[in-house]
Design a protein around this motif. Sequence first.
Motif, PDB file in Angstrom:
ATOM      1  N   THR A 148      40.652  38.547  43.013  1.00  0.00           N
ATOM      2  CA  THR A 148      39.729  38.564  44.148  1.00  0.00           C
ATOM      3  C   THR A 148      40.439  38.206  45.449  1.00  0.00           C
ATOM      4  OG1 THR A 148      39.153  36.277  43.646  1.00  0.00           O
ATOM      5  CG2 THR A 148      37.724  37.971  42.722  1.00  0.00           C
ATOM      6  N   MET A 149      39.836  38.559  46.570  1.00  0.00           N
ATOM      7  CA  MET A 149      40.391  38.307  47.920  1.00  0.00           C
ATOM      8  C   MET A 149      41.792  38.904  48.047  1.00  0.00           C
ATOM      9  SD  MET A 149      37.866  36.152  47.417  1.00  0.00           S
ATOM     10  CE  MET A 149      37.718  34.436  47.003  1.00  0.00           C
ATOM     11  N   ALA A 150      41.993  40.100  47.515  1.00  0.00           N
ATOM     12  CA  ALA A 150      43.332  40.694  47.507  1.00  0.00           C
ATOM     13  C   ALA A 150      43.766  41.133  48.895  1.00  0.00           C
ATOM     14  CB  ALA A 150      43.356  41.894  46.563  1.00  0.00           C
ATOM     15  N   SER A 151      44.977  40.702  49.294  1.00  0.00           N
ATOM     16  CA  SER A 151      45.509  41.195  50.566  1.00  0.00           C
ATOM     17  C   SER A 151      46.769  42.030  50.351  1.00  0.00           C
ATOM     18  CB  SER A 151      45.788  40.050  51.540  1.00  0.00           C
ATOM     19  OG  SER A 151      46.799  39.230  51.028  1.00  0.00           O
ATOM     20  N   VAL A 152      47.303  42.000  49.137  1.00  0.00           N
ATOM     21  CA  VAL A 152      48.392  42.914  48.777  1.00  0.00           C
ATOM     22  C   VAL A 152      48.186  43.297  47.322  1.00  0.00           C
ATOM     23  CG1 VAL A 152      50.880  43.261  48.522  1.00  0.00           C
ATOM     24  CG2 VAL A 152      50.034  41.711  50.295  1.00  0.00           C
TER      25      VAL A 152
END
Lengths: 255, 495
Positions: A148-152
């Motif tokens: 969750t909350m993936a930025s890459v």
Amino acid sequence: MSGLRVLVGCKRVIDYAVKIRVRPDSLGVVTDGVKHSMNPFDENAIEEAVRMKQKKVVKEIVVASCGPSQSQETIRTALAMGADRGIHVEVPAGTDANLQPLAVAKIFSKLVEKEKPDLVILGKQAIDDDANQTTQLLAGMLDWPQGTMASVVNASDGSLTITREIDGGLEDISVSLPAVISADLRLNEPRYATLPNIMKAKKKKIEKMTPDKLGVDITPRLKILNVVDPPVRQAGDKVPDVTTLVEKLKEKGHL
Amino acid sequence: MIPVRQCLKLTPLCSQIRHGSRMFPQLKRGSFNRITDEDVNLFAGIVGQNGIKTEELDHYNTDWLNTVSGFTELVVSPKSVEEVAAVLRHCNGRRLAVVPQGGNTGLVGGSNPVFDEIVLSLERLNNISHIDPYAGIVECEAGVILQNLSDKVGEHGYTVPLDLGARGSCFIGGNLATHAGGLRVVRYGQLRGSVLGMRVVLPDGQILDGRSNMRKDNTGYDIKQLFIGSEGTLGVITDVSLLLPQTPVSVNMALFGCDSFDDVIKCYRLSRQCLGEIVSACEFMDSLCMTSVNDILGLASPLEDSHPFYYLVETSGMNMDHDMEKLETCIEKVFESGCATDGVMAASKDQARHMMSLRENIAPALKAVGFNYKYDVSLPIQHMYSLVEKIRNKMRKTEGAFSVGYGHLGDNNLHLNIITPQYCTQALSLIEPFVYEEVSRLKGSISAEHGMGLKKANYLRYSKDPSMIAMMRSLKDVFDPNGIMNPYKLLPWND
């Protein structure tokens, strides 16, 4: 690794730039005649799927949305961005405001059974309820790992490495596929839907379904009691010097 | 074609500013008196000590483009029409020259002193007195900032029939005095059509009360229209009543990439045919404009490739479904005809705002690159871009120079900008009077919306007949026999 099949979720919400007005009955916000668009985090989700397809990591993108008939426009935007086909799970207008994360997760869990994707990408949260629950609930129902909350997101043989945005900073995890991930704003810069693609998207297929046909009970489990505006900001006090400032702070019990 | 990147050095201000008197060495100070301490005290008596400024006057003296600057030693800021009248009465009696100033966002040096003219600032006349929510009329003072006016009437579901990039700084009084154009003329018509009434103070201090909220009133000569576009040379506007359109519920934006200007014109024609009454802006820009906003301001193009031309169309209506239907038909027709090779439609308000910002930030981006020679002209639509090409050809041997064209396509209004690293008279001599001669030959206007100000005053004959200019001088004498109101502006002082 190539040829993953991805299921992406998107939600039609009030455009984030619109000034929200509370309904006179205080049970929600005014949606009639108000500009709606795709939830910004869902744009990141679609964009990530499209980029993975451009890199040939993904071979098919199915986009699904649960909502009233106008949700089709949101699906069309996703198709114009590069998704291959759409699924519209129609919910009667008016009841969509009470379509809660638990119900949506159940619907998606049925869609996963049907479509058998290798990866599900959702937006981190919807800007109308700010719930940030659907991804987690869905992962639990499917017993799949979640990022969750993936930025890459990087794909390699049967797994994904994900950088997550957390309170303390960034966390790198590795999840095996199949998995559910939720997109954060810094994951990518969503593309504009170009007009030639919007026109091509008209020919792409959108399958229609209902929660009943999927055998899902969408009765809300939470009841909204009251919706109010935040309190009006009070004007501040101007003080002529530091002594007065300190006095006032002491008066108000801050010192 | 000289790429923008080569000209990217930001040039310091001081090398850009040409004091009005140095820009035109043959311009001599008029026979006005000079301010004395008695004058200053008298003004302080009228407007209060807070309404007088005698120090740190750079931002009143210098224009927004940092191209002209004067030498005023006094800024007077009245807060009521009576104070404006008293100030002007004294100036007229003492033969002191006055420059009325609003937000100081003008582009032709019309709102700044050339010599030591007193700056009469309208900044304290900023009250919005009344909004009629049924008739859609607002009454306000001249010093209201356009953005503030827009926000206030927006609360009642109305919008101001005027919108331009300077909205955060310009005053409605200045918009009226310069008869500003902007983005929405194609939809709401020119500003003067929305003015129901106005109050003006004449140079001798007389108050001309033309305030009215009548939609229709054919009782005698419509004198207020003379002051609209008079650029502060006939009197000072203090109050206005404006007719307001409804705030549109559904706003959409589409940007097309085109291979040639002919294609842009075809796109424009098709879009007007399909969109009709919902069109609210039709703008175009060339590829150098897009590169400038990309490189200098970091605003990305929504299209993947770069195109020789871009056409931007905005629609505003009261029903989203109807508007979308019209837009979809328009897009189909445009691509069927092949006059655009790519395009995007805004999927959210944010995207729409970004697309408009690409157009609105061309001027700020170019300002940062070097010295801007700016020309705002009206031309028959098929000739709009050929002027840019001719100028580009003339400037091809000038080091570091590049030329761009953009503007209000829907109003046949071209903004031609030539940029050089520094101001240089040699470059100017290549441009002027060639630009004006070309425009005149094509029977266009040498100033579509920016006005004459100081910079273009002497070129009035390129767009107006001598008999017209003579009549303007007669009217100027009627209203301002002592010539104290914004001298050296609008009317030629040396032709």
